[in-house]
Design a protein around this motif. Structure first.
Motif, PDB file in Angstrom:
ATOM      1  N   LEU A 604       0.834  -1.197   0.000  1.00 50.85           N
ATOM      2  CA  LEU A 604       0.000   0.000   0.000  1.00 50.85           C
ATOM      3  C   LEU A 604       0.869   1.247   0.000  1.00 50.85           C
ATOM      4  O   LEU A 604       2.031   1.209   0.420  1.00 50.85           O
ATOM      5  CB  LEU A 604      -0.920   0.007   1.224  1.00 50.85           C
ATOM      6  CG  LEU A 604      -1.826  -1.223   1.432  1.00 50.85           C
ATOM      7  CD1 LEU A 604      -2.536  -1.131   2.778  1.00 50.85           C
ATOM      8  CD2 LEU A 604      -2.832  -1.348   0.291  1.00 50.85           C
ATOM      9  N   CYS A 606       0.817   5.627   0.968  1.00 49.77           N
ATOM     10  CA  CYS A 606       0.178   6.626   1.817  1.00 49.77           C
ATOM     11  C   CYS A 606      -0.497   7.690   0.954  1.00 49.77           C
ATOM     12  O   CYS A 606       0.083   8.165  -0.031  1.00 49.77           O
ATOM     13  CB  CYS A 606       1.221   7.269   2.723  1.00 49.77           C
ATOM     14  SG  CYS A 606       0.616   8.640   3.720  1.00 49.77           S
ATOM     15  N   ALA A 607      -1.716   8.089   1.322  1.00 47.83           N
ATOM     16  CA  ALA A 607      -2.442   9.128   0.592  1.00 47.83           C
ATOM     17  C   ALA A 607      -1.763  10.488   0.744  1.00 47.83           C
ATOM     18  O   ALA A 607      -1.916  11.359  -0.117  1.00 47.83           O
ATOM     19  CB  ALA A 607      -3.889   9.193   1.090  1.00 47.83           C
ATOM     20  N   SER A 633      -4.539   6.573   6.404  1.00 43.95           N
ATOM     21  CA  SER A 633      -5.167   6.569   5.073  1.00 43.95           C
ATOM     22  C   SER A 633      -6.270   5.521   5.047  1.00 43.95           C
ATOM     23  O   SER A 633      -6.126   4.424   5.594  1.00 43.95           O
ATOM     24  CB  SER A 633      -4.140   6.241   3.982  1.00 43.95           C
ATOM     25  OG  SER A 633      -3.090   7.187   3.956  1.00 43.95           O
ATOM     26  N   ARG A 639      -4.840   3.254  -3.160  1.00 45.26           N
ATOM     27  CA  ARG A 639      -3.824   2.899  -2.171  1.00 45.26           C
ATOM     28  C   ARG A 639      -3.086   1.614  -2.565  1.00 45.26           C
ATOM     29  O   ARG A 639      -2.107   1.261  -1.968  1.00 45.26           O
ATOM     30  CB  ARG A 639      -4.460   2.720  -0.779  1.00 45.26           C
ATOM     31  CG  ARG A 639      -5.205   3.928  -0.280  1.00 45.26           C
ATOM     32  CD  ARG A 639      -4.268   5.042   0.224  1.00 45.26           C
ATOM     33  NE  ARG A 639      -3.475   5.684  -0.793  1.00 45.26           N
ATOM     34  CZ  ARG A 639      -3.939   6.625  -1.651  1.00 45.26           C
ATOM     35  NH1 ARG A 639      -5.203   6.989  -1.605  1.00 45.26           N
ATOM     36  NH2 ARG A 639      -3.145   7.169  -2.554  1.00 45.26           N
TER      37      ARG A 639
END
Length: 788
Positions: A604, A606-607, A633, A639
Motif C-alpha cells: 500500500l 500513503c495518501a 489513510s 492505495r
C-alpha cells in the motif's frame, strides 16, 4: 625397569586378582620419571579401549632384586632381626614398595585421549596424577579394584612356569592370568608343574587362548598333590579355574558385531605385547609372538607355527585375512613373514568334484601398518549377566537440546555385589538414544548429573558410547540407599563446547550468524527440516524473495521490490514451482505462514506522502497508518496497484531468514546436513565465537556426530581468509580445533573446489601445531548446496 617382561608379568598378576581384571590391558611406561609416558603408537587403541580406571604398578623390593640379585643380600643384611632366618627376613621385606612413580606424563596423556573416572569433585576437568590408582601385585580389595575372594571347594589353578622361557611365560599368563606368592593367602591355589614336554601345549595355549586337545593335565594335577575325585582335571575345568576366569566371575563379555579381525602382533618389545593385549580385548582375538619363537626350526618354532596355523581354517568364505602388525618391525619384514605363512598353504591343492586341482581355500595372512590396523573399530565390555541390557522409560525435560532425567533409573544390583561386599564399586552405562556425548575428561560431573547440593550421589564420566556412573552412593548412605540413583543430565552441544573450551581457559558464545541459524532452526522446527527446504524445490521460492542487487524497486520477475526488499504473490510462488503446482504452492505458503517464515499482507501507499510499504494483515483494517509520516489513510482505491480491482495479497520473508540467505548462512547448515547423513546421534551447535588469550575465532561448523567432535569452516567462496593470508587462517582454525579436542576438521565450500594449497595449509597446521591428544583428520566437502 630393565626387565620389562618381569614387570609385565607382575602387572598381569596384579590384574588377575581384580574383579574384571580379565578385561584389563597392560601398557608399558618406559621409566619412573614424572614425565614418562606410554608409546604414542598405542594411544589410538587405548582410546577405543576406553578404561574406567587407570592403575599403575608400584615396583617393590622383589622387583629391584630381580634386576640386581645382589640387592637381596644387602637388604637382608640391613633389615634382618636378631636371630631371624634369611628367608624369613626376605619374605617380610620383599613387598616393600619402592618410590612411587609420579605418573604425571601418563595422566596428561590419558586425559588427552580417554575419559576415565576422576575424583568426587564435580568440576574436575582434567585426569590428574592423583587419579591413577596404585596397584600392587599383592593387591587387596578396594572400592575401585575389588579382589575376588576364594570360593569354597574351587581352587585357582596356575602353572609353574619357572623353567619356561620368560616371553612364553608372559604369553601364557596374558591368556590365563597368574597369582603371585604375596597374594596367595586366602586362596586355594594349585600350581601345576610344567616340564619340557609341555612346551607345545603351552605355546598353543599362549597363541590360541585354548588348551590343546590331548594335553594331559590330570597327571600334573595329581603331581601337584591333589588326588581324589577331582583329580581328573579336564581341559574345560582347567579353563574355568584359571586366575583370569576367577577374576571374571559374575560378568559376561560383550563384544562388537560384526566381530573384529584376528591380529598377530610380531615383535619383542613391551609395546608389541601391549598392542596385542589391546587388540585382543577390542577385536576378540589377538596374538603376541616374540620373533625368537620363529627364528629356527626348533621346538619353539614348530609349536608356534602349528598353533598359528590353526587360525587358517579351510573354507573361510571370503572372510577377512589375519592381520600381521608390529610396533617394532618394519613393514618389509612383516610382508616377508606373511609370504612365509601363506606359502605352504597356497601350495596345497584339492579336487572340487571332477574339476582340476585348485588351491586350498584358507584364510590368508596380510601385513598391515599400524595406521591400517587402527582403522578397525572394536569394543570390549565386561557386563553383569542379568543386567547388561535393560530398557527403561523415564520422564525427561528437554531445554535447548539438553536432556535431563526427572526420576532416577531403577538399577538392579549386580550379581557380584552379593559376593564382593558392600564397598565394591560397579558401573552403570546409560545410553540415551540419539544423544551420544564425546568421551572427554574435560566434561565434568557437574554437567552430567543434576546438582542436588552437598556431596554428589556419584561420580560420572562420558564413556565411548554412553554416560557412566559409579554404583556407590558417595554421600551419606545406609544399607537401604548405598547405591547411587543420580538424576542424569545429557548436555547439549552448546554446553559441551563451552566445557571443552573452558578447560583451556577459553570462552564461547553464539556469533551473529549462529544466532540467525538458531532462530531459523527454531522456526522450521529442526535443522533437518530447514536443510531440506534450503536444498530442495522450496529454496527457489525462498530465493524469489531476494531481488537482484541492482533492482531496488519495482517488478523484478518473481516478485516486487520496495527499497531492496522482495514481496511475492501466491501466483508467483506457483510459477516458481512450475506449471500445475497451485495446490503445492498453496500448501507451501500455508506451511511457511504457520512457521512465521512468511508474513501475509498488502503493498500500500500513503495518501499523504505516497510512501509505499508492505503492511502485515494485522496492521490493516478500514484504514492504515503510514510507516513514514504516520498519516492515517483509508483503505480505498488508489492505495494499491492501480490495475487491481481489489487489494492483492503478497508475502514477505522473515528478516532473519533474508539475512541468513544473503550472508550465505545456508552453507554451514547444508554442510552439517551432509555430515549427519546416516548418523545415529547428532548434536549441533550454531556458529560459535571462541575467545582466548590468542584472540577471537569464529567457527562455522560445530557438531558432535556419534560421539565424534567435528568443527570446521563453511564458505560460499573457496578461500580461507585472514589478515596475513591462508596460513594464518589455517593456524587459527586448528587452534580452535585443539581447544575443542576435535576428531575431524571439515572444510566445506559451495564451490567445486578449494583454492590451491588451502587444504594442505590446514593439514600442515595440524602437523605442526597440534600439541595434545589425537590429531584430527582433515576432510573436504565441495559443491555444498550446488543443487540450489
Amino acid at each position: 625397569m630393565s626387565d620389562w617382561i618381569h614387570m609385565a608379568r607382575g602387572a598381569v598378576a596384579g590384574a588377575s586378582r581384580v574383579w574384571g581384571g580379565s578385561g584389563a590391558v597392560v601398557l608399558p611406561v618406559a621409566e619412573m620419571s614424572a614425565t614418562a609416558t606410554v608409546a604414542d603408537a598405542l594411544l589410538p587403541w587405548l582410546r577405543r579401549f576406553d578404561p574406567d580406571h587407570v592403575a599403575g604398578l608400584v615396583p617393590v623390593l622383589a622387583d629391584a632384586a630381580h634386576m640386581d640379585p645382589s640387592l637381596a643380600d644387602r637388604i637382608i643384611a640391613q633389615y634382618a632381626a636378631e636371630g631371624e632366618e634369611r628367608e624369613v627376613t626376605w619374605r617380610r621385606v620383599r613387598s616393600v614398595s619402592l618410590q612411587t612413580p609420579a605418573w604425571a606424563g601418563l595422566a596428561d596423556q590419558v586425559g588427552s585421549w580417554c575419559s576415565p573416572f576422576k575424583g568426587v569433585h564435580r568440576d574436575e576437568q582434567r585426569f590428574e596424577t592423583r587419579n591413577v590408582i596404585h596397584l600392587k601385585q599383592a593387591h587387596t580389595s578396594s572400592r575401585s579394584l575389588a579382589s575376588v575372594p576364594a570360593l569354597a571347594g574351587e581352587p585357582v589353578i596356575t602353572l609353574d612356569l619357572a623353567g619356561v622361557d620368560a616371553a612364553v611365560a608372559l604369553m601364557v599368563e596374558s591368556r590365563i592370568g597368574a597369582v603371585p606368592q604375596d597374594a596367595r593367602p586366602g586362596l586355594e591355589v594349585v600350581e601345576l608343574p610344567m616340564g619340557e614336554e609341555d612346551l607345545p601345549a603351552l605355546i598353543h595355549l599362549a597363541i590360541t587362548g585354548r588348551a590343546k586337545p590331548g594335553w594331559d593335565l590330570k597327571s600334573r594335577y595329581r603331581s601337584a598333590g591333589n588326588g581324589g575325585p577331582s583329580a581328573d582335571l579336564t581341559l574345560d575345568a582347567f579353563s574355568a579355574l584359571t586366575p583370569f576366569a576367577h577374576a571374571s566371575r559374575w560378568t559376561i563379555r560383550m563384544g562388537s558385531y560384526p566381530p573384529g579381525p584376528v591380529v598377530w602382533v610380531m615383535g619383542g618389545t613391551a609395546e608389541d605385547h601391549a598392542l596385542a593385549m589391546l587388540c585382543d580385548r577390542l577385536y576378540g582375538h589377538a596374538v603376541w609372538v616374540p620373533p625368537h619363537l620363529l627364528e629356527d626350526n626348533g621346538p619353539f618354532t614348530r609349536a608356534a607355527k602349528a598353533a598359528l596355523l590353526t587360525f587358517q581354517n579351510v573354507g573361510n568364505n571370503g572372510e577377512s585375512p589375519i592381520l600381521l602388525a608390529s610396533t617394532s618391525q618394519s613393514h618389509d619384514e612383516l610382508q616377508a613373514l606373511a609370504e612365509e605363512f601363506n606359502r605352504p598353504v597356497t601350495a596345497v591343492r584339492m579336487h572340487v568334484e571332477d574339476g582340476p586341482p585348485v588351491p586350498l581355500d584358507v584364510t590368508k595372512v596380510k601385513a598391515v601398518t599400524l595406521a591400517e590396523l587402527a582403522q578397525h573399530d572394536g569394543v570390549t565390555l565386561l557386563a553383569d549377566p542379568d543386567g547388561y541390557q535393560i530398557s527403561q522409560r523415564v520422564p525427561t525435560s528437554e531445554e535447548n537440546e539438553s536432556v535431563s532425567l526427572l526420576t532416577p533409573l531403577q538399577v538392579p544390583e549386580a550379581q557380584a555385589a552379593a559376593h564382593l561386599g558392600e564397598e565394591m564399586h560397579w558401573y552403570i552405562d546409560v545410553w540415551l538414544p540419539q544423544h551420544t556425548l564425546p568421551a572427554r575428561s574435560a566434561l565434568p560431573g557437574s554437567c552430567l548429573t543434576q546438582d542436588t547440593g552437598g556431596i554428589p550421589d556419584t561420580v560420572a564420566r562420558t564413556a565411548r558410547f554412553t554416560l557412566s556412573f559409579i554404583s556407590a552412593n558417595m554421600g551419606f548412605s545406609t544399607s537401604g540407599n548405598r547405591h547411587a540413583r543420580p538424576l542424569l543430565h545429557f548436555p547439549s552441544a552448546d554446553r559441551v563446547f563451552e566445557e571443552l573450551a573452558g578447560a583451556h581457559g577459553a570462552t564461547v558464545k553464539r556469533s551473529s550468524a549462529g544466532l540467525r541459524a538458531a532462530i531459523a532452526v527454531e522456526m522450521w522446527g529442526s535443522a533437518e527440516a530447514l536443510a531440506a527446504d534450503l536444498d530442495g524445490p522450496v529454496r527457489a521460492v525462498l530465493n524469489s524473495f531476494l531481488p537482484p542487487a541492482k533492482k531496488r524497486d519495482g517488478d523484478y520477475g518473481p516478485g516486487y521490490a520496495i527499497r531492496g526488499n522482495g514481496y511475492v504473490a501466491l501466483e508467483d510462488i506457483q510459477e516458481t514451482l512450475g506449471a500445475g503446482t497451485f495446490e503445492s504452492a498453496r500448501d507451501l505458503a500455508d506451511r511457511l505462514l504457520t512457521a512465521n517464515v512468511l508474513r501475509r499482507g498488502l503493498l500500500l501507499n500513503c495518501a499523504r506522502c505516497r510512501f509505499e510499504a508492505f503492511y502485515r494483515i494485522e496492521q490493516v483494517g478500514p484504514a492504515f497508518d503510514c510507516e513514514a509520516c504516520g498519516h492515517t489513510s483509508a483503505l480505498t482505491r488508489g492505495r494499491w496497484y492501480a490495475k487491481d480491482a481489489e487489494p492483492h495479497w503478497y508475502y514477505a520473508l522473515d528478516q532473519v531468514v533474508q539475512d541468513l540467505l544473503r550472508q550465505h548462512g545456508d552453507v554451514p547448515l547444508l554442510a552439517a546436513q551432509q555430515l549427519r547423513h546416516n548418523a545415529a546421534s547428532v548434536l549441533w551447535s550454531p556458529e560459535l565465537v571462541v575467545t582466548d588469550n590468542d584472540g577471537e575465532f569464529e567457527i562455522d561448523l560445530c557438531l558432535i556426530i556419534d560421539g565424534r567432535i567435528i568443527i570446521g569452516e563453511a564458505k560460499s567462496n573457496h578461500t580461507l581468509k585472514a589478515s596475513n593470508g591462508t596460513q594464518e587462517a589455517a593456524a587459527r582454525l586448528v587452534h580452535a580445533a585443539q581447544l575443542f579436542s576435535a576428531d575431524e576438521i571439515v572444510l566445506a565450500t559451495s564451490k567445486s573446489a578449494w583454492a590451491r594449497d588451502t587444504v594442505s595449509a590446514v593439514t600442515k597446521a595440524v602437523t605442526e601445531g597440534w600439541t595434545r591428544g589425537p590429531k584430527p583428520v582433515v576432510t573436504e566437502l565441495v559443491s555444498v548446496g550446488a543443487s540450489t
